[in-house]
Scaffold this active site. Structure first.
Site, short mmCIF file in Angstrom:
data_model
loop_
_atom_site.label_atom_id
_atom_site.label_comp_id
_atom_site.label_asym_id
_atom_site.label_seq_id
_atom_site.Cartn_x
_atom_site.Cartn_y
_atom_site.Cartn_z
N ARG A 38 15.75 34.86 -47.86
CA ARG A 38 15.05 33.88 -48.50
C ARG A 38 13.62 33.72 -48.03
NH1 ARG A 38 18.62 29.37 -50.32
NH2 ARG A 38 20.47 30.21 -49.04
N THR A 40 12.04 30.80 -47.25
CA THR A 40 12.17 29.65 -46.30
C THR A 40 13.67 30.08 -45.27
OG1 THR A 40 13.15 28.37 -47.66
CG2 THR A 40 10.93 28.13 -47.52
N GLY A 43 18.67 28.62 -44.17
CA GLY A 43 19.93 29.13 -44.87
C GLY A 43 20.21 28.06 -45.94
N GLY A 183 37.23 19.16 -53.81
CA GLY A 183 36.64 19.41 -52.29
C GLY A 183 35.64 18.76 -52.08
N GLY A 273 34.81 26.39 -53.78
CA GLY A 273 34.74 27.09 -52.57
C GLY A 273 33.81 28.01 -52.14
N HIS A 450 30.42 -5.00 -30.08
CA HIS A 450 30.85 -6.09 -31.31
C HIS A 450 29.58 -6.58 -31.99
CE1 HIS A 450 32.98 -8.88 -33.60
NE2 HIS A 450 32.23 -9.78 -33.38
P1 FAD Z 1 23.93 30.02 -44.16
O1 FAD Z 1 23.13 28.85 -43.92
O2 FAD Z 1 24.54 30.41 -45.57
O3 FAD Z 1 22.57 31.19 -43.92
C1 FAD Z 1 22.72 32.41 -44.04
C2 FAD Z 1 21.42 33.02 -44.46
O4 FAD Z 1 21.32 34.33 -44.28
C3 FAD Z 1 20.97 32.67 -45.87
O5 FAD Z 1 19.55 31.95 -45.73
C4 FAD Z 1 20.72 34.02 -46.37
O6 FAD Z 1 19.88 34.21 -47.32
C5 FAD Z 1 20.58 34.89 -45.18
N1 FAD Z 1 21.18 36.27 -45.78
C6 FAD Z 1 22.42 36.68 -46.11
N2 FAD Z 1 22.37 38.02 -46.21
C7 FAD Z 1 21.07 38.52 -45.71
C8 FAD Z 1 20.64 39.82 -45.44
N3 FAD Z 1 21.38 41.05 -45.97
N4 FAD Z 1 19.53 39.88 -44.97
C9 FAD Z 1 18.51 38.69 -44.65
N5 FAD Z 1 19.34 37.53 -45.07
C10 FAD Z 1 20.34 37.36 -45.44
N6 FAD Z 1 27.99 21.87 -44.05
C11 FAD Z 1 28.02 20.98 -42.91
O7 FAD Z 1 28.40 20.78 -41.82
N7 FAD Z 1 27.66 19.53 -43.35
C12 FAD Z 1 27.61 19.14 -44.97
O8 FAD Z 1 26.83 18.30 -45.02
C13 FAD Z 1 27.01 20.36 -45.59
N8 FAD Z 1 26.61 19.92 -46.89
C14 FAD Z 1 26.90 21.36 -47.73
C15 FAD Z 1 26.31 20.98 -49.07
C16 FAD Z 1 26.38 21.96 -50.05
C17 FAD Z 1 25.91 21.86 -51.43
C18 FAD Z 1 26.76 23.21 -49.39
C19 FAD Z 1 26.70 24.44 -50.41
C20 FAD Z 1 27.18 23.84 -48.06
C21 FAD Z 1 27.16 22.46 -47.36
N9 FAD Z 1 27.61 22.63 -45.89
C22 FAD Z 1 27.49 21.67 -45.07
C23 FAD Z 1 27.85 23.98 -45.38
C24 FAD Z 1 26.87 24.81 -44.57
O9 FAD Z 1 25.76 24.68 -45.50
C25 FAD Z 1 27.21 25.88 -43.99
O10 FAD Z 1 28.36 25.91 -43.08
C26 FAD Z 1 26.05 26.54 -43.12
O11 FAD Z 1 24.86 26.70 -43.87
C27 FAD Z 1 26.47 27.90 -42.45
O12 FAD Z 1 25.48 28.55 -41.88
P2 FAD Z 1 25.33 29.79 -41.49
O13 FAD Z 1 24.18 30.11 -40.87
O14 FAD Z 1 26.53 30.48 -41.23
O15 FAD Z 1 24.87 30.63 -43.17
P1 NAI Z 2 36.56 23.25 -50.93
O1 NAI Z 2 37.34 24.45 -50.28
O2 NAI Z 2 36.18 22.23 -50.05
O3 NAI Z 2 37.10 22.64 -52.28
C1 NAI Z 2 37.73 23.52 -53.23
C2 NAI Z 2 38.49 22.72 -53.99
O4 NAI Z 2 38.76 23.32 -55.39
C3 NAI Z 2 40.03 22.75 -53.32
O5 NAI Z 2 40.33 21.36 -53.57
C4 NAI Z 2 40.62 23.59 -54.15
O6 NAI Z 2 42.06 23.46 -54.10
C5 NAI Z 2 40.01 23.47 -55.54
N1 NAI Z 2 40.36 24.32 -56.31
C6 NAI Z 2 40.30 25.84 -56.09
N2 NAI Z 2 40.36 26.77 -57.25
C7 NAI Z 2 40.34 25.89 -58.46
C8 NAI Z 2 40.55 26.01 -59.66
N3 NAI Z 2 40.53 27.21 -60.29
N4 NAI Z 2 40.66 24.93 -60.33
C9 NAI Z 2 40.48 23.58 -59.99
N5 NAI Z 2 40.26 23.48 -58.57
C10 NAI Z 2 40.44 24.65 -57.68
O7 NAI Z 2 35.13 24.04 -51.47
P2 NAI Z 2 33.80 23.29 -52.10
O8 NAI Z 2 33.74 21.84 -52.34
O9 NAI Z 2 32.93 24.37 -52.99
O10 NAI Z 2 32.63 23.44 -50.84
C11 NAI Z 2 32.69 24.61 -50.16
C12 NAI Z 2 32.48 24.52 -48.70
O11 NAI Z 2 31.12 24.14 -48.36
C13 NAI Z 2 33.27 23.73 -48.03
O12 NAI Z 2 34.77 24.32 -47.76
C14 NAI Z 2 32.62 23.16 -46.81
O13 NAI Z 2 32.99 24.16 -45.73
C15 NAI Z 2 31.08 23.16 -47.12
N6 NAI Z 2 30.56 21.90 -47.58
C16 NAI Z 2 30.73 20.93 -46.38
C17 NAI Z 2 30.17 20.00 -46.64
C18 NAI Z 2 30.27 18.59 -45.63
O14 NAI Z 2 30.65 19.32 -44.34
N7 NAI Z 2 30.09 17.63 -45.88
C19 NAI Z 2 29.65 19.54 -47.83
C20 NAI Z 2 29.67 20.33 -49.09
C21 NAI Z 2 30.09 21.67 -48.75
#
Ligand code: FAD
Ligand code: NAI
Length: 471
Positions: A38, A40, A43, A183, A273, A450
């Site tokens: 990426r 930046t 991740g 989810g 997911g 409190h």
């Molecule tokens: P990532 O953050 O996915 O980072 C991996 C990095 O590796 C990426 O930047 C990618 O570009 C790079 N990469 C991949 N392959 C290669 C390669 N071959 N060469 C070089 N670079 C590469 N989690 C929470 O705990 N709280 C939250 O509120 C939360 N909100 C979320 C909201 C959304 C919309 C999403 C999608 C996810 C959210 N998550 C949240 C989940 C969280 O983002 C991930 O669990 C976390 O980013 C995982 O960290 P990581 O370092 O394993 O991977």
């Molecule tokens: P998720 O796993 O939380 O939820 C996916 C939902 O989709 C489940 O309820 C599942 O039963 C349902 N589902 C699966 N297949 C389906 C289908 N074909 N039709 C209808 N429903 C279906 O996944 P989500 O919301 O995409 O998030 C991905 C991951 O990112 C999370 O598991 C979490 O680890 C991370 N994340 C964490 C956040 C946080 O910590 N606040 C915020 C956003 C993401």
């Protein structure tokens, strides 16, 4: 450093797992580089995940309070007007500030940022863009991507069928929106657009939303979301989607089979997911295989089946959460430096950042009973409603509850669950209690300030002992 290699450690991926691993490795005196494809650092979490979603959640919470009568009820009369450019601007500012912050930390700690996609040549040699980098230890921290749904094509640029990245960037509020998957992402981003004015329907394959959470919490959460205006179609699977112009028509049927139904909306969010990023990494060149879920299996020192190659974060088993990835990042660096790195995978809090927030740590009631060999009497539980908490009541935040699950014989706490406006903050205390092996009595006899929402946890713990004060 070992003269044989350019670096002691090369981390692939600069998400919360990778960037933290790289910084800790450098702090421990190891010569470290971090490859990122990426533009930046930070991740998924900083660029398109945790941070931008919270920016949208926070801003939309204010808009909701101004439009749904909450502010008026408190004597503040305003006429809110949505400025989408500014709303998105503050989101981008938050992302920009934090990703640049990681850049600064890399410089400060002397971590070399290698820009480009990384591919293994052999276990100690990685091609990053045009450069070849060798390292004694390589840490895979490549994270995860959106799981595609068969028959549905996501095109974020058209703003009609989007994934979480597209749903953060919608230029205007859709009139009607469907989120596929009840989810975390569906509920958080569904809440954002519902608050900004969209009519949101959530389609969930299972019979209840938020799989993995405590059953009481799942049911209560859905009731609250329904009260807020989100419609639910549970036990329903989407079978197809056609896009015509700016509209998408979904076909769906009961998960167990039955009559087909259609629904036409302005926007569809696919959030069923995420899957580990292991393709294109050249794992075949080092003979490393993934499991049936596409994850890289590791031992407690995060070693993969290949010597010198470790893995952490979303691409290994366990919850896909930023704080889990970060803690594994610290631990893996400590193992590489010859220290002992510990992550207690039994105590990883989980938070959904809706309003109210939904949070949990440890076992669900169902898991606790299972752990006790199916004996329901071997555990004690207690629930305390937020309605009876003075601060929540004063703040007009009556929804939610705190639930404590303890082992009956020892009183040791097995799990804590909360639905409350600040449950994400409250759960830190719960995690500390579990980490220290607290009993419910320990929590009940700890003085809590409190008036705070946290008193609800104290009262729930008092309830396990049969003697709460305020209900
Ligand atoms: P990532 O953050 O996915 O980072 C991996 C990095 O590796 C990426 O930047 C990618 O570009 C790079 N990469 C991949 N392959 C290669 C390669 N071959 N060469 C070089 N670079 C590469 N989690 C929470 O705990 N709280 C939250 O509120 C939360 N909100 C979320 C909201 C959304 C919309 C999403 C999608 C996810 C959210 N998550 C949240 C989940 C969280 O983002 C991930 O669990 C976390 O980013 C995982 O960290 P990581 O370092 O394993 O991977
Ligand atoms: P998720 O796993 O939380 O939820 C996916 C939902 O989709 C489940 O309820 C599942 O039963 C349902 N589902 C699966 N297949 C389906 C289908 N074909 N039709 C209808 N429903 C279906 O996944 P989500 O919301 O995409 O998030 C991905 C991951 O990112 C999370 O598991 C979490 O680890 C991370 N994340 C964490 C956040 C946080 O910590 N606040 C915020 C956003 C993401």
């Amino acid at each position: 450093p070992d003269q044989q290699y350019d670096y002691d450690v090369l981390v692939i991926g600069a998400g919360p797992g990778g960037y933290v691993a790289a910084i800790r490795a450098a702090q421990l005196g190891l010569k470290t580089a971090c490859a990122e494809s990426r533009e930046t650092l930070g991740g998924t979490c900083l660029n398109v995940g945790c941070i931008p979603s919270k920016a949208m959640l926070h801003a939309s919470e204010y808009f909701d309070a101004a439009t749904n009568g909450t502010m008026e009820h408190m004597g503040i009369e305003v006429t809110p007007k949505l400025n989408m450019d500014k709303l998105h601007g503050q989101r981008l500012d938050a992302v920009d500030g934090l990703t640049k912050g990681i850049e600064f930390l890399f410089k400060k700690n002397k971590v070399d940022w290698k820009k480009g996609h990384a591919t293994f040549q052999d276990a100690h040699t990685v091609k990053v863009g045009d450069e070849t980098v060798t390292a004694k230890e390589v840490v895979i921290a490549t994270g995860s991507s959106v799981t595609p749904l068969g028959g549905i094509e996501v095109d974020n640029s058209k703003h009609v069928v989007v994934d979480s990245t597209g749903a953060l960037e919608l230029p205007k509020v859709p009139k009607e929106m469907v989120v596929i998957g009840g989810g975390v992402i569906g509920l958080e981003l569904g809440s954002v657009w519902r608050r900004l004015g969209a009519k949101v329907t959530c389609i969930e394959f299972l019979d209840e939303i938020l799989p993995g959470m405590d059953a009481d919490i799942r049911k209560e959460s859905r009731k609250i979301f329904k009260k807020q205006g989100i419609e639910f179609k549970l036990g329903t699977k989407v079978t197809g989607c056609t896009v015509k112009g700016k509209k998408a028509t979904l076909t769906m049927e009961p998960s167990k089979g039955g009559d087909e139904e259609t629904m036409t909306v302005d926007c569809v969010l696919v959030s069923i997911g995420r899957i580990p990023n292991t393709n294109g990494l050249g794992l075949e060149n080092i003979g490393l295989e993934t499991n049936e879920r596409g994850q890289i299996e590791v031992d407690h020192e995060f070693r993969t089946a290949v010597d010198g190659v470790r893995a952490i974060g979303d691409c290994v088993p366990g919850p896909m959460l930023a704080h889990k990835a970060e803690d594994e990042g610290i631990a893996v660096a400590e193992w590489i430096a010859g220290e002992t790195g510990i992550v207690n995978h039994n105590v990883i809090p989980n938070v959904v950042y809706t309003l109210p927030e939904i949070a949990g740590v440890g076992l669900t009631e169902e898991q606790a009973i299972e752990k006790m060999g199916g004996d329901k009497k071997a555990i004690k539980t207690s629930k305390f409603p937020m309605m009876a908490n003075s601060r929540a009541k004063t703040n007009h935040e009556p929804d939610g509850l705190v639930k404590v699950i303890a082992e009956a014989e020892s009183d040791r706490v097995l799990g804590i669950w909360a639905i409350a406006s600040v449950a994400g903050t409250m759960i830190a205390e719960a995690a500390l209690a579990l980490e220290f092996g607290a009993t419910s009595e320990d929590i009940a006899y700890t003085c809590h300030a409190h008036p705070t929402h946290a008193e609800a946890l104290k009262e729930a713990a008092m309830g396990v002992q049969g003697k709460p004060i305020h209900i």
